[in-house]
Design a protein around this motif. Sequence first.
Motif, PDB file in Angstrom:
ATOM      1  N   TRP A 113       0.837  -1.206   0.000  1.00  0.00           N
ATOM      2  CA  TRP A 113       0.000   0.000   0.000  1.00  0.00           C
ATOM      3  C   TRP A 113       0.871   1.255   0.000  1.00  0.00           C
ATOM      4  N   VAL A 114       1.886   1.300   0.854  1.00  0.00           N
ATOM      5  CA  VAL A 114       2.774   2.464   0.924  1.00  0.00           C
ATOM      6  C   VAL A 114       3.491   2.671  -0.402  1.00  0.00           C
ATOM      7  N   TYR A 115       3.922   1.583  -1.019  1.00  0.00           N
ATOM      8  CA  TYR A 115       4.668   1.672  -2.273  1.00  0.00           C
ATOM      9  C   TYR A 115       3.808   2.262  -3.397  1.00  0.00           C
ATOM     10  N   ASN A 116       2.534   1.892  -3.435  1.00  0.00           N
ATOM     11  CA  ASN A 116       1.669   2.290  -4.550  1.00  0.00           C
ATOM     12  C   ASN A 116       0.849   3.546  -4.290  1.00  0.00           C
ATOM     13  N   TYR A 117       0.772   3.986  -3.029  1.00  0.00           N
ATOM     14  CA  TYR A 117      -0.139   5.087  -2.726  1.00  0.00           C
ATOM     15  C   TYR A 117       0.490   6.433  -3.095  1.00  0.00           C
ATOM     16  N   PRO A 118      -0.288   7.327  -3.716  1.00  0.00           N
ATOM     17  CA  PRO A 118       0.254   8.653  -4.100  1.00  0.00           C
ATOM     18  C   PRO A 118       0.449   9.545  -2.880  1.00  0.00           C
ATOM     19  N   SER A 119       1.191  10.624  -3.079  1.00  0.00           N
ATOM     20  CA  SER A 119       1.427  11.586  -1.995  1.00  0.00           C
ATOM     21  C   SER A 119       0.124  12.259  -1.593  1.00  0.00           C
ATOM     22  N   TRP A 120       0.063  12.665  -0.325  1.00  0.00           N
ATOM     23  CA  TRP A 120      -1.098  13.392   0.181  1.00  0.00           C
ATOM     24  C   TRP A 120      -0.786  14.881   0.226  1.00  0.00           C
ATOM     25  N   GLU A 121      -1.802  15.688  -0.020  1.00  0.00           N
ATOM     26  CA  GLU A 121      -1.655  17.126   0.176  1.00  0.00           C
ATOM     27  C   GLU A 121      -2.074  17.441   1.612  1.00  0.00           C
ATOM     28  N   LEU A 122      -1.121  17.821   2.436  1.00  0.00           N
ATOM     29  CA  LEU A 122      -1.380  18.078   3.845  1.00  0.00           C
ATOM     30  C   LEU A 122      -1.028  19.512   4.197  1.00  0.00           C
ATOM     31  N   GLU A 123      -1.679  19.997   5.241  1.00  0.00           N
ATOM     32  CA  GLU A 123      -1.343  21.320   5.754  1.00  0.00           C
ATOM     33  C   GLU A 123      -0.372  21.160   6.908  1.00  0.00           C
ATOM     34  N   ILE A 124       0.861  21.603   6.693  1.00  0.00           N
ATOM     35  CA  ILE A 124       1.916  21.466   7.692  1.00  0.00           C
ATOM     36  C   ILE A 124       2.414  22.857   8.055  1.00  0.00           C
ATOM     37  N   SER A 125       2.285  23.205   9.331  1.00  0.00           N
ATOM     38  CA  SER A 125       2.703  24.528   9.825  1.00  0.00           C
ATOM     39  C   SER A 125       2.040  25.650   9.034  1.00  0.00           C
ATOM     40  N   GLY A 126       0.773  25.457   8.674  1.00  0.00           N
ATOM     41  CA  GLY A 126       0.023  26.494   7.971  1.00  0.00           C
ATOM     42  C   GLY A 126       0.211  26.498   6.474  1.00  0.00           C
ATOM     43  N   ASN A 127       1.081  25.649   5.961  1.00  0.00           N
ATOM     44  CA  ASN A 127       1.336  25.604   4.518  1.00  0.00           C
ATOM     45  C   ASN A 127       0.892  24.259   3.943  1.00  0.00           C
ATOM     46  N   LYS A 128       0.290  24.286   2.749  1.00  0.00           N
ATOM     47  CA  LYS A 128      -0.099  23.059   2.090  1.00  0.00           C
ATOM     48  C   LYS A 128       1.118  22.480   1.357  1.00  0.00           C
ATOM     49  N   GLU A 129       1.378  21.211   1.651  1.00  0.00           N
ATOM     50  CA  GLU A 129       2.544  20.550   1.064  1.00  0.00           C
ATOM     51  C   GLU A 129       2.149  19.150   0.609  1.00  0.00           C
ATOM     52  N   MET A 130       2.878  18.637  -0.400  1.00  0.00           N
ATOM     53  CA  MET A 130       2.700  17.246  -0.818  1.00  0.00           C
ATOM     54  C   MET A 130       3.555  16.375   0.101  1.00  0.00           C
ATOM     55  N   TYR A 131       2.945  15.387   0.685  1.00  0.00           N
ATOM     56  CA  TYR A 131       3.620  14.558   1.694  1.00  0.00           C
ATOM     57  C   TYR A 131       3.574  13.094   1.261  1.00  0.00           C
ATOM     58  N   SER A 132       4.745  12.475   1.160  1.00  0.00           N
ATOM     59  CA  SER A 132       4.834  11.062   0.782  1.00  0.00           C
ATOM     60  C   SER A 132       4.812  10.188   2.031  1.00  0.00           C
ATOM     61  N   ILE A 133       3.858   9.279   2.094  1.00  0.00           N
ATOM     62  CA  ILE A 133       3.715   8.390   3.240  1.00  0.00           C
ATOM     63  C   ILE A 133       4.868   7.392   3.271  1.00  0.00           C
ATOM     64  N   THR A 134       5.431   7.160   4.451  1.00  0.00           N
ATOM     65  CA  THR A 134       6.516   6.201   4.627  1.00  0.00           C
ATOM     66  C   THR A 134       6.088   5.124   5.621  1.00  0.00           C
ATOM     67  N   MET A 135       6.872   4.064   5.713  1.00  0.00           N
ATOM     68  CA  MET A 135       6.599   3.030   6.711  1.00  0.00           C
ATOM     69  C   MET A 135       6.786   3.580   8.123  1.00  0.00           C
ATOM     70  N   GLY A 136       7.653   4.583   8.273  1.00  0.00           N
ATOM     71  CA  GLY A 136       7.802   5.220   9.573  1.00  0.00           C
ATOM     72  C   GLY A 136       6.513   5.884  10.007  1.00  0.00           C
ATOM     73  N   ASP A 137       5.816   6.549   9.055  1.00  0.00           N
ATOM     74  CA  ASP A 137       4.523   7.165   9.347  1.00  0.00           C
ATOM     75  C   ASP A 137       3.491   6.107   9.755  1.00  0.00           C
TER      76      ASP A 137
END
Length: 203
Positions: free
Chosen positions: A152-176
């Motif tokens: 799932w992690v390998y195939n899933y696209p990045s998420w658009e998340l709001e981090i510290s008030g800014n919208k960023e593309m975030y790639s999910i990792t196994m650490g997450d």
Amino acid sequence: MKDAIFNWMAENYPLLFVCILIAVVVWIVARFYFKDYRRVEDKVANLPCEHYSKLYNDMQIKLDRIITYLSTKYPTSAYVFSFKQRPRQLNQMGQRLLEQCGGIRLLEEHSGFFIKRIESYNPKTALDVELQAYEVLISNQGLELFDDIKQWVYNYPSWELEISGNKEMYSITMGDVCFVLSIPLRDRYLAAHSEVPILQAYP
């Protein structure tokens, strides 16, 4: 005298002589074989297996902790997928990740295994449980039971998340994934171990 008997047998009973000769050779070879086998067996039986087993386990624990340190060196997961209450809880994005990656099913099927691993550390506080829940998940992610989540992690696209008030593309990792799994795993452990203190009064 012996040579005369052997010659007489070889001339008058050649088949019997051959059989006796083969039996003697087999007996001599067998003596040497079983003598060496018993010597090797005695050496193996006297090996200090418990000593080396303990040494291996100690090395495994140290390796697990090194993996955990490297995985938590940049702990962005805590800021992105949780918020600090009393205690830390998953936020909306963390709950979404837990559900979509298959983490709830993993915990339902294997939480007993993870709880036993946490028990081996004998945690004294709820914070110990929280940290060791994450450590146990990180150090065991190479097991087959994580294969579906890794796919799932390998195939899933990045998420658009709001981090510290800014919208960023975030790639999910196994650490997450291991982080969002660690929070409900912590809660399951604490629910099964009432001896670990949870609440503390603050002025």
